[in-house]
Structure formats: structure tokens, C-alpha cells
Enzyme design. Structure first.
Site, PDB file in Angstrom:
ATOM      1  CB  CYS A  92      17.570  -3.084  34.329  1.00 41.68           C
ATOM      2  SG  CYS A  92      17.216  -3.347  32.584  1.00 41.68           S
ATOM      3  CB  CYS A  95      15.752  -0.451  32.676  1.00 38.96           C
ATOM      4  SG  CYS A  95      15.163  -2.152  32.682  1.00 38.96           S
TER       5      CYS A  95
END
Length: 192
Positions: A92, A95
Site C-alpha cells: 500500500c 500506507c
């Protein structure tokens, strides 16, 4: 009182949840159980049960500790500290982009009153371990969360950060960017 109305009602769930819930109550049982309507109702119910002001919902992640032992959310939450729970995955990009502010927050405030826990979701353990070897994330880690925390808290996208009070009450959901640091700084400064 028909499927066309039920489908229209399902669309309304994402626009006006209050109106959706009032109309849902008027539906005959068979349409309340129609899968699209029921899915929307369950999603709203889950969001309400895990909204700010509610007590945390515990879950178990088998083998989720770095040493392979089982871990519960309650091993961290409700233990007298503010806990910032970070849902993330090695694949991600957003993230990983959020990690510097999470680290800044952890470095500034971790101790007797505050800590951070990151939980890897929808990720392979080997990929999580490899990412952690590259990323500087010295705080608590839970591996192999998979869908457990996502389904428990109705998280539909990551990163998703939840801030818990020392007693386990959910304080904030969906914190992003500098809002993470600012929220924790404000909470801790008002308690001094």
C-alpha cells in the site's frame, strides 16, 4: 414493496443513512433480507457500533505477534494508554507515505500515556516482514491481520487509523497526515 424500491433504497444508504434506516424499518421482512439492502444495513450498523464514543471491539489474530504467538487487540487497547491503531499493508503506497507522520507522532509521545500499534492487513507475512526490514517502524506490530480488523471495524480502505482512549473508547477514526500528530498532541496536552 418491490425489488426496484429495494435497489433504490440500497443506493440511498450511501447518501443519507438516517433516511435509509427509517425507510428500512418500513420494509416487509422479505425485502429487509434482500442481500443488497441487508448488506447496506449491516455496513451502517457496523459503522455505528464502531463509531467514536463507542467501546472498542476485541478480536484475535492467530499467530499475529512477531514471534508467532496469538495476539488480541485487547493486549494493547483498554490498558490505560491512548493507542493509535494503524491498518496498513506492505503493498500500500499511501500506507507507506503515512509512516513518517506516524513515526513522528510515536517518537514525540510514546511512553506511559501513548503508543502506536500497526496491524498488517490483506498481506502475506513474508511481505510484511520484508517491508518492516526496510521501513523504520519501531513500534508494536501485529502480523497477518488479514480481514479480521477490516471486517470488525468496517474498514474499507487503508491506511486507516483509529485512536482509542485509555479505557478503550474509540475517540477518532480515519486520521490522516498532520491531523494524526496534532490530535495526539492536543489530547496529551489537555491532560497535563
Amino acid at each position: 414493496d418491490n425489488l426496484v424500491g429495494a435497489v433504490a433504497l440500497e443506493d440511498l444508504a450511501y447518501v443519507d443513512t438516517t433516511c435509509f434506516l427509517s425507510l428500512y424499518a418500513l420494509l416487509p421482512e422479505r425485502l429487509q433480507q434482500f442481500y443488497l439492502v441487508r448488506k447496506a444495513y449491516d455496513a451502517i450498523d457496523l459503522q455505528n457500533r464502531t463509531a467514536p464514543g463507542r467501546m472498542f471491539t476485541d478480536y484475535l489474530v492467530k499467530g499475529g505477534n512477531p514471534d508467532g504467538s496469538d495476539v488480541r487487540l485487547s493486549d494493547y487497547v483498554g490498558k490505560g494508554k491512548y493507542i493509535l491503531l494503524d491498518h496498513w499493508a506492505s503493498w500500500c503506497g499511501p500506507c507507506k507515505a503515512e509512516m513518517p507522520i506516524v513515526k513522528k507522532t510515536w517518537e514525540a509521545f510514546h511512553g506511559d500515556r501513548f503508543d502506536v500499534v500497526s496491524i498488517a492487513v490483506s498481506d502475506k507475512r513474508a511481505d510484511t516482514e520484508e517491508a518492516l526490514s526496510r521501513l523504520d517502524m519501531p513500534w508494536n506490530q501485529i502480523y497477518d491481520g488479514q480481514k479480521i480488523p477490516l471486517e470488525t471495524y468496517g474498514v474499507s480502505a487503508i491506511p486507516h487509523l483509529i485512536l482509542f482512549a485509555p479505557d478503550g473508547t474509540i475517540l477518532k477514526r480515519g486520521l490522516r497526515g498532520e491531523q494524526i500528530y496534532d490530535t495526539v498532541a492536543e489530547l496529551l496536552s489537555t491532560e497535563e
